[in-house]
Design an enzyme around this catalytic site. Structure first.
Site, PDB file in Angstrom:
ATOM      1  N   ASP A 131      10.933  77.680  -9.051  1.00  0.00           N
ATOM      2  CA  ASP A 131       9.628  76.997  -8.649  1.00  0.00           C
ATOM      3  C   ASP A 131       9.092  78.486  -7.572  1.00  0.00           C
ATOM      4  O   ASP A 131       9.893  78.690  -6.731  1.00  0.00           O
ATOM      5  CB  ASP A 131       9.715  75.763  -7.893  1.00  0.00           C
ATOM      6  N   SER A 132       7.861  78.500  -7.867  1.00  0.00           N
ATOM      7  CA  SER A 132       7.379  79.670  -7.171  1.00  0.00           C
ATOM      8  C   SER A 132       5.752  79.667  -6.775  1.00  0.00           C
ATOM      9  O   SER A 132       5.278  78.706  -7.488  1.00  0.00           O
ATOM     10  CB  SER A 132       7.549  81.022  -8.032  1.00  0.00           C
ATOM     11  N   ARG A 169      11.031  86.761  -7.398  1.00  0.00           N
ATOM     12  CA  ARG A 169      11.923  86.215  -8.281  1.00  0.00           C
ATOM     13  C   ARG A 169      13.027  87.165  -8.333  1.00  0.00           C
ATOM     14  O   ARG A 169      14.292  86.765  -8.600  1.00  0.00           O
ATOM     15  CB  ARG A 169      11.219  86.148  -9.720  1.00  0.00           C
TER      16      ARG A 169
HETATM   17  P1  ITT Z   1       7.504  75.832 -14.804  1.00  0.00           P
HETATM   18  O1  ITT Z   1       7.216  74.947 -13.900  1.00  0.00           O
HETATM   19  O2  ITT Z   1       7.499  75.492 -16.398  1.00  0.00           O
HETATM   20  O3  ITT Z   1       8.535  76.779 -14.588  1.00  0.00           O
HETATM   21  P2  ITT Z   1       4.974  76.659 -13.930  1.00  0.00           P
HETATM   22  O4  ITT Z   1       3.990  77.958 -14.319  1.00  0.00           O
HETATM   23  O5  ITT Z   1       4.415  75.307 -13.941  1.00  0.00           O
HETATM   24  O6  ITT Z   1       6.067  76.817 -14.997  1.00  0.00           O
HETATM   25  P3  ITT Z   1       5.619  76.598 -11.018  1.00  0.00           P
HETATM   26  O7  ITT Z   1       5.104  75.280 -10.949  1.00  0.00           O
HETATM   27  O8  ITT Z   1       6.696  77.204 -10.390  1.00  0.00           O
HETATM   28  O9  ITT Z   1       5.530  77.106 -12.717  1.00  0.00           O
HETATM   29  O10 ITT Z   1       3.960  77.435 -10.590  1.00  0.00           O
HETATM   30  C1  ITT Z   1       4.260  78.822 -10.328  1.00  0.00           C
HETATM   31  C2  ITT Z   1       2.964  79.493 -10.642  1.00  0.00           C
HETATM   32  O11 ITT Z   1       2.657  80.542  -9.125  1.00  0.00           O
HETATM   33  C3  ITT Z   1       2.488  80.264 -11.850  1.00  0.00           C
HETATM   34  O12 ITT Z   1       2.209  79.582 -12.758  1.00  0.00           O
HETATM   35  C4  ITT Z   1       1.747  81.534 -11.123  1.00  0.00           C
HETATM   36  O13 ITT Z   1       0.578  81.197 -11.223  1.00  0.00           O
HETATM   37  C5  ITT Z   1       2.218  81.575  -9.755  1.00  0.00           C
HETATM   38  N1  ITT Z   1       3.396  82.799  -9.687  1.00  0.00           N
HETATM   39  C6  ITT Z   1       4.554  82.572  -9.667  1.00  0.00           C
HETATM   40  N2  ITT Z   1       5.307  83.598  -9.803  1.00  0.00           N
HETATM   41  C7  ITT Z   1       4.399  84.589  -9.915  1.00  0.00           C
HETATM   42  C8  ITT Z   1       4.303  85.960 -10.177  1.00  0.00           C
HETATM   43  O14 ITT Z   1       5.442  86.620 -10.104  1.00  0.00           O
HETATM   44  N3  ITT Z   1       3.153  86.705 -10.325  1.00  0.00           N
HETATM   45  C9  ITT Z   1       2.193  85.934 -10.315  1.00  0.00           C
HETATM   46  N4  ITT Z   1       1.919  84.723 -10.134  1.00  0.00           N
HETATM   47  C10 ITT Z   1       2.931  84.134  -9.915  1.00  0.00           C
END
Ligand code: ITT
Length: 199
Positions: free
Chosen positions: A73-74, A185
């Site tokens: 989660d990010s 990450r």
């Molecule tokens: P999952 O829950 O299925 O893993 P998700 O895209 O919904 O996929 P998150 O709820 O963790 O994932 O949302 C993280 C969002 O934060 C992601 O969609 C990106 O918009 C942003 N994000 C996370 N890491 C990033 C990165 O390395 N570079 C750019 N944006 C990032």
């Protein structure tokens, strides 16, 4: 051979996860590759809680003895916007809104804000559920600032507007290797790799 199934539906994350964790002794599968379809409600109050929720939901549907379940989660925290979009990064302005629009909107909200107040960070929590039912979480961050215009074609999501001082460019302008070396990450996954190795 360690078998890892990742509770994510995000292909860009999955690509980075493979780049960072790839190792001849480790098999890494996405949920889709493992033939599992889950709609997980992320209703935690922190990155760690949401990562745990995703990993626990997937672990419930897996009975294999040697499989470790991981989840990521990010998101992006912008200090001037009280850490928005934060845990709502994927949902900010709606899941179906393009990142071109989301990124332009965030730049617009920082109009006239000087560099020293444009500080931001990417945060990543990685949660694990082990075959014996125990679990743990790691966290990684990368500090930077929001630029005045999007730049770069690499990476995904908010990368084009997130700039790192040391390199004077956005994380979308860094090579894959460099981003993985510096990123939230990369740090969280390498910390998790240590935990896996210690078991
Ligand atoms: P999952 O829950 O299925 O893993 P998700 O895209 O919904 O996929 P998150 O709820 O963790 O994932 O949302 C993280 C969002 O934060 C992601 O969609 C990106 O918009 C942003 N994000 C996370 N890491 C990033 C990165 O390395 N570079 C750019 N944006 C990032």
């Amino acid at each position: 051979m360690v078998r890892i199934i990742f509770a994510t539906g995000n292909q860009d994350k999955m690509r980075e996860i493979r780049e960072i964790l790839s190792d001849p002794g480790t098999e890494i599968l996405s949920m889709k590759e493992a033939g599992i379809e889950l709609d997980i409600v992320e209703d935690g109050a922190s990155f760690e809680e949401n990562a745990r929720i995703k990993a626990a939901a997937l672990a419930k549907s897996i009975q294999e003895e040697h499989t470790v379940v991981l989840a990521d989660d990010s998101g992006l925290e912008i200090d001037y916007l009280n850490k928005e979009p934060g845990i709502y990064s994927a949902r900010y302005m709606g899941e179906d809104t393009s990142y071109e629009i989301k990124n332009q909107n965030l730049i617009h909200r920082l109009e006239g804000v000087p560099k020293e107040q444009r500080t931001a960070r990417f945060v990543c929590a990685i949660a694990a559920v082990f075959p014996d039912g125990t679990s743990c979480v790691t966290r990684g961050t990368i500090e930077g600032y929001i630029g005045w215009e999007p730049a770069g074609e690499n990476g995904f999501g908010y990368d084009p507007i997130f700039y790192v001082d040391e390199y004077q460019c956005s994380t979308a302008q860094l090579s894959r290797e460099k981003k993985n070396q510096l990123s939230h990450r990369g740090k969280a996954l390498r910390a998790m790799r240590e935990k896996l190795a210690g078991r």
